[in-house]
Design a protein around this motif. Structure first.
Motif, PDB file in Angstrom:
ATOM      1  N   UNK A   7       0.810  -1.226   0.000  1.00 30.85           N
ATOM      2  CA  UNK A   7       0.000   0.000   0.000  1.00 30.85           C
ATOM      3  C   UNK A   7       0.839   1.270   0.000  1.00 30.85           C
ATOM      4  N   UNK A   8       2.169   1.136   0.079  1.00 29.37           N
ATOM      5  CA  UNK A   8       3.033   2.309   0.045  1.00 29.37           C
ATOM      6  C   UNK A   8       4.101   2.262   1.121  1.00 29.37           C
ATOM      7  N   UNK A   9       4.873   3.347   1.234  1.00 24.34           N
ATOM      8  CA  UNK A   9       5.945   3.430   2.223  1.00 24.34           C
ATOM      9  C   UNK A   9       5.363   3.729   3.597  1.00 24.34           C
ATOM     10  N   UNK A 136       0.540  -9.102  -3.817  1.00 22.50           N
ATOM     11  CA  UNK A 136      -0.134 -10.208  -4.502  1.00 22.50           C
ATOM     12  C   UNK A 136      -1.092  -9.758  -5.600  1.00 22.50           C
ATOM     13  N   UNK A 137      -1.376  -8.450  -5.661  1.00 22.47           N
ATOM     14  CA  UNK A 137      -2.308  -7.948  -6.677  1.00 22.47           C
ATOM     15  C   UNK A 137      -1.643  -7.776  -8.038  1.00 22.47           C
ATOM     16  N   UNK A 138      -0.317  -7.772  -8.073  1.00 22.55           N
ATOM     17  CA  UNK A 138       0.374  -7.553  -9.335  1.00 22.55           C
ATOM     18  C   UNK A 138       0.313  -8.798 -10.215  1.00 22.55           C
ATOM     19  N   UNK A 287      -3.039 -16.017  -0.413  1.00 19.01           N
ATOM     20  CA  UNK A 287      -3.320 -15.085  -1.510  1.00 19.01           C
ATOM     21  C   UNK A 287      -2.213 -15.094  -2.561  1.00 19.01           C
ATOM     22  N   UNK A 288      -1.204 -15.942  -2.354  1.00 18.01           N
ATOM     23  CA  UNK A 288      -0.184 -16.156  -3.365  1.00 18.01           C
ATOM     24  C   UNK A 288      -0.462 -17.507  -4.034  1.00 18.01           C
ATOM     25  N   UNK A 303      -8.783  -9.935   3.862  1.00 16.22           N
ATOM     26  CA  UNK A 303      -7.580  -9.422   3.198  1.00 16.22           C
ATOM     27  C   UNK A 303      -7.795  -7.997   2.719  1.00 16.22           C
ATOM     28  N   UNK A 304      -8.982  -7.695   2.186  1.00 18.84           N
ATOM     29  CA  UNK A 304      -9.278  -6.335   1.732  1.00 18.84           C
ATOM     30  C   UNK A 304      -9.295  -5.362   2.899  1.00 18.84           C
TER      31      UNK A 304
END
Length: 400
Positions: A7-9, A136-138, A287-288, A303-304
């Motif tokens: 989600x970012x740094x 895992x969304x990529x 999720x992988x 997970x969401x």
């Protein structure tokens, strides 16, 4: 820690809330061994292997051991504790005693690790852990990695890849693999470091749990803890923590004395210590590309929500602390669905996202002394323009 989550740094807050020990295995083992052997009632038998249990299905009375020359002998004991790790033979030994029906769960994400040691190009005292997490969304194999500062001004560097993107033991391919992660920070750092070892690869990343506490028959005089009863994907860093919590549970059970049913009570207490770490590891790994279990609707919804909370944590001290409490096994996952945490997640981050790793002034100066300075280490980042450390906010923590 300098962490790039899906989600970012994550920000680095000046108010410390958690601690992490990052030492080499050699140092950890030697310190623990010295502390244990100081006790006058503790002794060890080197080059000796446990090969079976003594007793019957109702009561374990010791172990059979084999020395280096092949000689077998018996060690009688009031209590036998199996802490032998992933290679534990207790399931087979219980079967030999006539105890069957042991349930086992295996959840395998297929991740492969490659690790090596480096001489750090900067002093490692107070240097942060650096981690790039997989997303895992990529639409490509998940990849992640971490740099752990350890004793001797060294870095323990590990990269990980899911099926279709596994690292290998080729030293020349280690840095290029690190450069395929979602950010080049790890590759840029190890490029300036001196390799000290070859690359070691491990496939032992399966989450495996044996439910000893659910057996209908359990012998007095036997307790199983640590990786012998539950082993986790090492990416989460939970193995030694769960083992320590299991040891504390055993100590608590012993405080009431070895009464009838003690071993079963102790095993159930150890099982409860495993629950949180198991839920976290399995809840993420499924999720992988995983064998053993696929995510169902509840898993996807959870997970969401956790992803939403993680997004909030990139700009909220309260959300970051609540999430880290659970990841550090200091709080139950149910703490993430309290009304206050739910409202925090709904509100979202209180600050704009960082567009790069957040470094202290001292860290930037150390990196500036290197021959090649990566762009992310020298640019003034949005929300981090000041050179003063400890910029204040009255509502949600302090920001480096």
């Amino acid at each position: 820690m300098v962490v790039y989550a899906p989600e970012g740094w994550y920000r680095r807050w000046t108010r410390a809330t958690h601690s992490l020990i990052t030492a080499s295995r050699d140092l950890t083992d030697s310190v623990i061994s010295r502390q244990i052997l100081k006790h006058p009632r503790v002794s060890t038998r080197s080059r000796t292997k446990a090969v079976g249990l003594l007793g019957d299905r109702n009561h374990v009375t010791g172990v059979r051991v084999r020395s280096a020359d092949g000689t077998e002998s018996q060690l009688r004991a009031d209590l036998v504790i199996d802490a032998s790790g992933r290679a534990s033979r207790t399931p087979q030994w219980l079967t030999e005693l006539g105890i069957t029906g042991l349930r086992e769960d295996r959840i395998d994400s297929g991740l492969v690790y490659a690790s090596r040691f480096y001489r750090a190009p900067v002093p490692t005292r107070n240097w942060p852990v650096v981690a790039v997490q997989a997303d895992p969304r990529l639409p490509r194999p998940a990849k992640s990695g971490a740099i752990l500062p350890i004793d001797g001004d060294r870095w323990h560097v590990s990269v990980m890849g899911a099926p279709g993107g596994h690292p290998n033991d080729d030293a020349e391919a280690f840095e290029p693999f690190a450069r395929t992660l979602r950010h080049p920070i790890m590759a840029d750092l190890i490029k300036a470091a001196e390799p000290l070892t070859n690359v070691r690869v491990t496939h032992s990343t399966t989450n495996r749990r044996l439910y000893y506490e659910r057996l209908s028959t359990w012998p007095e005089g036997l307790v199983v803890l640590g990786d012998s009863t539950a082993a986790f994907n090492p990416i989460y860093g939970h193995g030694m923590s769960v083992a320590a919590q299991g040891a504390l549970a055993l100590r608590g059970a012993l405080s009431t004395g070895p009464t009838a049913g003690f071993a079963r009570r102790a095993q159930r207490a150890i099982g409860r210590c495993i629950d949180t770490a198991w839920a976290l590891a399995v809840g993420t790994d499924i999720h992988f590309s995983t064998t053993g279990r696929r995510p169902h609707l509840t898993d996807r919804l959870l997970h969401r929500y956790v992803s939403r909370l993680s997004h909030t944590a990139t700009g909220s001290f309260n959300a970051a602390t609540a999430l880290t409490d659970v990841l550090a096994l200091q709080a139950s996952p149910t703490s993430l669905v309290t009304p206050s945490t739910l409202l925090t997640a709904v509100a979202g981050p209180l600050r704009q996202p960082l567009d790069g790793p957040q470094l202290t002034v001292q860290e930037r100066r150390l990196l500036a002394s290197l021959d090649e300075v990566p762009p992310w280490a020298t640019e003034d980042r949005r929300l981090n323009r000041t050179t003063e450390v400890g910029r204040k906010t009255s509502t949600d923590g302090d920001d480096i």
